[in-house]
Design a protein around this motif. Structure first.
Motif, mmCIF file in Angstrom:
data_model
loop_
_atom_site.group_PDB
_atom_site.id
_atom_site.type_symbol
_atom_site.label_atom_id
_atom_site.label_comp_id
_atom_site.label_asym_id
_atom_site.label_seq_id
_atom_site.Cartn_x
_atom_site.Cartn_y
_atom_site.Cartn_z
ATOM 1 N N HIS A 150 1.087 -1.299 -0.030
ATOM 2 C CA HIS A 150 -0.035 0.019 -0.041
ATOM 3 C C HIS A 150 0.793 1.208 -0.203
ATOM 4 N N SER B 210 -8.634 6.088 2.100
ATOM 5 C CA SER B 210 -8.232 5.107 1.558
ATOM 6 C C SER B 210 -9.024 4.047 0.852
ATOM 7 N N LEU B 211 -10.182 4.000 1.690
ATOM 8 C CA LEU B 211 -11.272 3.015 1.316
ATOM 9 C C LEU B 211 -12.378 3.467 0.414
ATOM 10 N N ARG C 208 -13.090 4.233 -3.064
ATOM 11 C CA ARG C 208 -12.511 3.635 -4.414
ATOM 12 C C ARG C 208 -12.142 4.794 -5.436
ATOM 13 N N LEU D 256 -5.703 -2.286 -0.010
ATOM 14 C CA LEU D 256 -6.884 -1.711 0.651
ATOM 15 C C LEU D 256 -7.933 -1.616 -0.476
ATOM 16 N N ASP D 257 -7.737 -1.841 -1.486
ATOM 17 C CA ASP D 257 -8.734 -1.791 -2.598
ATOM 18 C C ASP D 257 -9.280 -3.364 -2.905
ATOM 19 N N ASP E 277 -11.176 -6.314 -1.997
ATOM 20 C CA ASP E 277 -12.068 -7.066 -0.889
ATOM 21 C C ASP E 277 -11.467 -8.346 -0.211
ATOM 22 N N SER F 91 -8.754 -8.293 1.487
ATOM 23 C CA SER F 91 -7.483 -8.562 1.855
ATOM 24 C C SER F 91 -7.244 -8.694 3.343
ATOM 25 N N GLN G 73 -7.201 -4.766 4.407
ATOM 26 C CA GLN G 73 -8.479 -4.086 4.483
ATOM 27 C C GLN G 73 -9.271 -4.787 5.637
ATOM 28 N N ARG G 74 -9.489 -6.074 5.613
ATOM 29 C CA ARG G 74 -10.091 -6.671 6.693
ATOM 30 C C ARG G 74 -9.776 -6.008 8.173
ATOM 31 N N SER H 77 -18.676 3.672 -0.511
ATOM 32 C CA SER H 77 -17.800 3.490 -1.542
ATOM 33 C C SER H 77 -18.557 3.270 -3.081
ATOM 34 N N GLU I 36 -20.072 -5.072 4.186
ATOM 35 C CA GLU I 36 -18.860 -5.122 4.518
ATOM 36 C C GLU I 36 -18.392 -5.181 5.803
#
Length: 341
Positions: free
Chosen positions: A68, A151-152, A154, A163-164, A166, A168, A171-172, A197, A206
């Protein structure tokens, strides 16, 4: 049956069915248990024996964080030039040649970035990998919100970031820590959510997926089957939290993260900051689900306070149970700042 009676039956070889009162009963047999004889200081200590497996290591999360940061450097270089990107990373960086270079990625010193500390704290808070893993601090939550907003949302990165992606690990971790904090703070999925988003039910689906490790489709199907809405304006937040905490891969809430734990601190605060009978009256006014024997349990605390003594743990535990707040948290709170009269 009490837990002690149930344990005795299992130790004698009987198989029994047990439930926490919310989820379906599970069969408990002696052969399926590892019986440990050891004292525990609080309910939190018991969870260390039944904690779900951590979904991924901290090293995996930090490696994605490195990707990232490299992606950020690429965007900085394209917008402001290689000199700015090099200053950001701390070494020469050509955004045209180094944006996907493994060698450049390995040179990134994560210790130089505050985001490393935040992500590490988020991982410990979200997944409780060790008994000592703390909940994320309030000041770090502000930075998590900044990451979520900046960052989240898009947008077209020149070079993709984890971070983009889903699901990852990075991200989680960030999503799970943030929404777990919302549960603990009593503000889960507020109506004035972070910027969307652009995907349907981003803040609901999410968030639940990050907390439980369930795919979005499974979240929607299971909640629909259980009669729970995903529409923000129709959310039954208490029922939704009860549903989340019973999922197999959700790390149990710490005592300090439960509503019972929070209310215990409110009660202790009332007794500390409002002396005498007024403090107890304030507690009774605050708590709406007390048991009928509250007055009798309260009398023991009042008598101790009038005598200038600290109530015993047994008395405080009975008082907490009558108030339906966490006994462990109430004892800790009162011993931390409640001074006898």
């Amino acid at each position: 049956a009490s837990y002690a009676e149930a344990l005795e039956l299992v130790q004698q070889g009987f198989a029994i069915r047990m439930s926490d009162g919310r989820s379906a009963p599970s069969l408990v047999a002696a052969g399926s248990l590892e019986l440990v004889d050891g004292p525990v200081a609080s309910l939190d200590d018991l969870w260390t024996f039944t904690m779900p497996e951590v979904p991924f290591t901290l090293e995996t999360v930090l490696e994605e964080l490195r990707e990232h940061i490299q992606s950020q450097a690429s965007d900085i270089g394209c917008i402001a030039g290689d000199e700015a990107a090099s200053a950001f990373l701390g070494f020469p960086f050509d955004w045209r040649d180094d944006s996907e270079s493994p060698e450049a990625r390995e040179r990134i010193d994560l210790a130089c970035f505050n985001m490393t500390r935040i992500v590490t704290a988020a991982w410990h808070s979200a997944f409780r990998p060790t008994p000592a893993s703390p909940a994320i601090a309030g000041e770090d939550v502000d930075e998590l919100e900044q990451i979520l907003c900046a960052s989240l949302v898009r947008f077209g990165r020149r070079h993709g970031s984890p971070l983009d992606r889903d699901g990852s690990a990075l991200q989680r971790t960030i999503l799970s820590a943030y929404y777990r904090w919302q549960i603990a703070d009593g503000c889960f999925l507020p109506e004035d959510a972070l910027p969307d988003s652009g995907r349907p039910d981003h803040s609901v689906t999410e968030a639940i997926g990050a907390l439980t490790g369930m795919p979005a489709t499974a979240v929607r199907n299971t909640l629909s089957r259980d009669g729970l809405s995903l529409v923000r304006s129709k959310l039954d937040r208490n029922a939704l939290i009860d549903w989340i905490v019973t999922r197999r891969n959700f790390a149990p809430l710490r005592e300090s993260e439960t509503s019972e734990g929070r209310w215990a601190w409110f009660v202790a605060g009332d007794l500390h900051f409002t002396p005498g009978d007024d403090g107890f009256a304030k507690v009774r006014q605050r708590v709406h689900s007390a048991t009928p024997d509250l007055q009798a349990k309260e009398a023991a605390i009042v008598a101790r306070r009038a005598a200038g003594e600290m109530p015993t743990h047994a008395e405080l535990r009975r008082y907490a149970e009558a108030l339906q707040v966490s006994p462990d948290s109430l004892i800790e709170a009162l011993h931390s700042y409640w001074q006898p009269a």
